[in-house]
Design an enzyme around this catalytic site. Structure first.
Site, PDB file in Angstrom:
ATOM      1  CE  LYS A  10      14.124  18.017  31.495  1.00 56.21           C
ATOM      2  NZ  LYS A  10      14.440  18.534  32.735  1.00 56.21           N
ATOM      3  CB  THR A  59      25.238  18.260  35.236  1.00 54.73           C
ATOM      4  OG1 THR A  59      25.308  16.589  35.941  1.00 54.73           O
ATOM      5  CG2 THR A  59      26.163  18.456  33.996  1.00 54.73           C
ATOM      6  N   GLY A  92      20.931  19.966  39.505  1.00 55.85           N
ATOM      7  CA  GLY A  92      19.976  20.626  39.433  1.00 55.85           C
ATOM      8  C   GLY A  92      19.605  21.449  38.448  1.00 55.85           C
ATOM      9  CB  THR A  93      20.201  19.748  35.226  1.00 55.28           C
ATOM     10  OG1 THR A  93      21.496  19.931  35.318  1.00 55.28           O
ATOM     11  CG2 THR A  93      20.355  20.553  32.878  1.00 55.28           C
ATOM     12  N   GLY A  94      17.681  20.073  35.900  1.00 59.07           N
ATOM     13  CA  GLY A  94      16.023  19.834  35.399  1.00 59.07           C
ATOM     14  C   GLY A  94      15.248  21.102  36.072  1.00 59.07           C
ATOM     15  CB  CYS A  95      15.377  21.982  39.531  1.00 56.00           C
ATOM     16  SG  CYS A  95      15.412  19.809  40.504  1.00 56.00           S
TER      17      CYS A  95
END
Length: 281
Positions: free
Chosen positions: A193, A225, A227-230
């Site tokens: 990412k 932003t 919580g983006t990865g989860c």
């Protein structure tokens, strides 16, 4: 008096009968008391994308918009019992892992996943959005040696790429080498990412020389932003559970998370969450 039939939500076919369950996805991760990341984000994304979310909680955090004030791991036997309870009775069509916290929990989850036929999306959570450690430093090697080999795809951000491979990615030209290094550690695919780079939000999915896929989206000037990865990893798992190929699932997830980032909103005094319900607002 008869009641009107419910109107299907946007995008829902409305053709499923009462006994037909939606695809099932299991998240194995920590709880975020602020509701923006972790188990809470995973289940919100799964609901938004039309799958049935289930959970194995690995740790409980005290967390808000300002950071992580503390976390407490669950015993390995509690994690194992939750997993067996869900998998042995309900079954799963995809699994997503997030915060695993310690060597013991990484080893426990890796062992459990080695016996599951469903695709596994590993989000190798190392630190929170605020920079708070969510994985013991000594557990990184265990993630590398035991968890990645059971993964269908690993989804690290650039900091996590460095943790796992020792490589520093400073521009897009270095992402492919990083993805190759990740696949060499055992997962079938790697999604690197590039959200922390300048320019477009570009991600690279690599599954071998003939499987190189770039995903690009506009970058929004929105600091909310959390919580983006989860959310991205859970969205990929949802796509896989619905029968999409991995490149298709990543594409669908990229479109969903881009909208969620654009709709991110302020909560508290710090960094707010992405908007998991952006398609209905």
């Amino acid at each position: 008096m008869s009641l009107p039939s419910p109107t299907p939500a946007p995008g829902r076919r409305g053709s499923r009968g009462p006994s037909d369950a939606p695809p099932r996805v299991l998240t194995i991760a920590g709880s975020d008391s602020g509701g923006g990341a972790g188990i809470q984000a995973d289940l919100k994304a799964m609901l938004a994308l039309g799958v049935h979310g289930m959970s194995v909680i690995t740790a409980v955090t005290a967390q808000n918009s300002l950071g992580v004030q503390g976390y407490w791991e669950l015993p390995a036997e509690a994690v194992r019992a939750q997993f067996r309870s869900v998998v042995d009775d309900i079954g799963v069509q995809a699994v997503k892992t997030g915060m695993l916290a310690s060597i013991e929990l990484v080893e426990t989850v890796s062992e459990l996943l080695s016996g599951v036929a469903a695709p596994v999306v590993v989000d190798p959570v190392g630190v929170s959005k605020h920079g708070d450690a969510l994985l013991a430093a000594e557990a990184v090697a265990t993630v590398r040696e035991k968890l990645l080999p059971v993964a269908t795809v690993v989804t690290p951000n650039l900091h996590e790429v460095t943790q796992l491979t020792g490589r520093t990615v400073e521009d897009e030209s270095q992402m492919l080498d990083a993805a190759r290094a990740l696949v060499d550690l055992g997962p079938r695919w790697a999604l690197v990412k590039g959200g922390h780079l300048e320019g477009e939000a570009a991600d690279l999915l690599y599954g071998g020389p003939d499987e190189v896929h770039w995903y690009r989206a506009p970058r929004y000037d929105n600091r909310h932003t959390h919580g983006t990865g989860c959310t991205l990893a859970s969205s990929i798992a949802a796509g896989l559970a619905k029968g999409e190929s991995l490149p298709e699932a990543v594409g669908s997830a990229k479109e969903y998370i881009t909208g969620a980032i654009a709709g991110g909103f302020a909560l508290g005094a710090g960094i707010g969450p992405v908007d998991h319900a952006w398609r209905w607002r």
